[in-house]
Write a protein that holds these residues in place. Structure first.
Motif, mmCIF file in Angstrom:
data_model
loop_
_atom_site.group_PDB
_atom_site.id
_atom_site.type_symbol
_atom_site.label_atom_id
_atom_site.label_comp_id
_atom_site.label_asym_id
_atom_site.label_seq_id
_atom_site.Cartn_x
_atom_site.Cartn_y
_atom_site.Cartn_z
ATOM 1 N N ALA A 77 0.827 -1.206 0.000
ATOM 2 C CA ALA A 77 0.000 0.000 0.000
ATOM 3 C C ALA A 77 0.860 1.254 0.000
ATOM 4 N N ILE A 78 1.935 1.234 0.765
ATOM 5 C CA ILE A 78 2.835 2.390 0.812
ATOM 6 C C ILE A 78 3.532 2.572 -0.538
ATOM 7 N N ALA A 79 4.040 1.487 -1.102
ATOM 8 C CA ALA A 79 4.744 1.561 -2.387
ATOM 9 C C ALA A 79 3.819 2.039 -3.504
ATOM 10 N N SER A 80 2.606 1.498 -3.544
ATOM 11 C CA SER A 80 1.674 1.861 -4.612
ATOM 12 C C SER A 80 1.178 3.293 -4.472
ATOM 13 N N GLY A 81 1.272 3.859 -3.272
ATOM 14 C CA GLY A 81 0.827 5.226 -3.060
ATOM 15 C C GLY A 81 1.935 6.252 -3.186
ATOM 16 N N ASP A 82 3.136 5.795 -3.523
ATOM 17 C CA ASP A 82 4.286 6.691 -3.645
ATOM 18 C C ASP A 82 4.708 6.788 -5.108
ATOM 19 N N ALA A 83 4.743 7.991 -5.631
ATOM 20 C CA ALA A 83 5.033 8.208 -7.054
ATOM 21 C C ALA A 83 6.402 7.710 -7.495
ATOM 22 N N GLN A 84 7.347 7.569 -6.562
ATOM 23 C CA GLN A 84 8.691 7.141 -6.949
ATOM 24 C C GLN A 84 8.813 5.619 -7.081
#
Length: 210
Positions: A77-84
């Motif tokens: 969830a954190i990775a998918s919500g971070d543009a980088q």
């Protein structure tokens, strides 16, 4: 005569009332300011008491405290919500690792940025995302994952075994951390099932070409 005295007395009373009214208007803003500050201070203190769940009046999240705002989310969830992490998120899906990294864990993920993936030889990412290369992609991605939740304060120089099976070499020196040659550019993004450390290079296991 009595009427004149009465009129004079009323005029004095009116003037006196005007002075009081003006004083009240001048003094009110200062009183209101103090009351406002006091209320804000009290509200802030009450929000810091453990167990409070009100969020409407909570201060907006800042980049200085990412851990507190993201710890309720899992790693994916954190990775998918971070543009980088667009490429990383796409790769996790292609490798079938989304469900795994949404699991209980805990996991420590050394997460390459989009820029890190873009630095690979031309066509590498597109090739890895092909269904025929799923096993190879899975091998590479699991090489970025270490069992357990390891914060930067617990990282020490030496080898650590990855989920893939091969070892990563961690080097800690003068406050700088590298993992098999990749720089940790942002550490300790806490998730509900582990922690993410952002790195500037895609790591390749020793036998990635097999």
């Amino acid at each position: 005569m009595k009427n004149q005295n009465l009129l004079s007395w009323m005029k004095q009373l009116t003037g006196f009332a005007g002075v009081i009214g003006a004083s009240a208007l001048i003094g009110f803003p200062a009183w209101a300011h103090i009351t406002s500050n006091t209320n804000v201070a009290n509200a802030t203190q009450s929000q810091q008491v453990p167990g409070k769940v009100k969020t409407a009046a909570s201060p907006a999240p800042t980049s200085a405290s990412p851990a507190s705002t993201s710890a309720a989310k899992d790693i994916v969830a954190i990775a998918s919500g971070d543009a980088q992490f667009k490429t990383l998120t796409k790769a996790l899906g292609a490798a079938g690792l989304v469900t795994t990294l949404q699991g209980k864990g805990p996991f420590t993920v050394f997460a390459p940025t989009d820029a890190a993936f873009a630095a690979l030889p031309k066509g590498t990412v597109d090739d890895l995302l092909k269904p025929a290369n799923k096993a190879k992609l899975t091998k590479i991605l699991t090489y970025h994952v270490v069992p357990g939740s390891v914060l930067s304060t617990s990282l020490k120089s030496g080898d650590v075994k990855s989920v893939e099976g091969s070892s990563l070499n961690v080097a800690v020196s003068a406050g700088k951390v590298t993992v098999s040659g990749a720089n940790v550019v942002k550490a300790d993004i806490k998730a509900s099932n582990g922690v993410i450390h952002v790195i500037d290079k895609v790591l390749m296991p020793p036998d990635a070409t097999k």
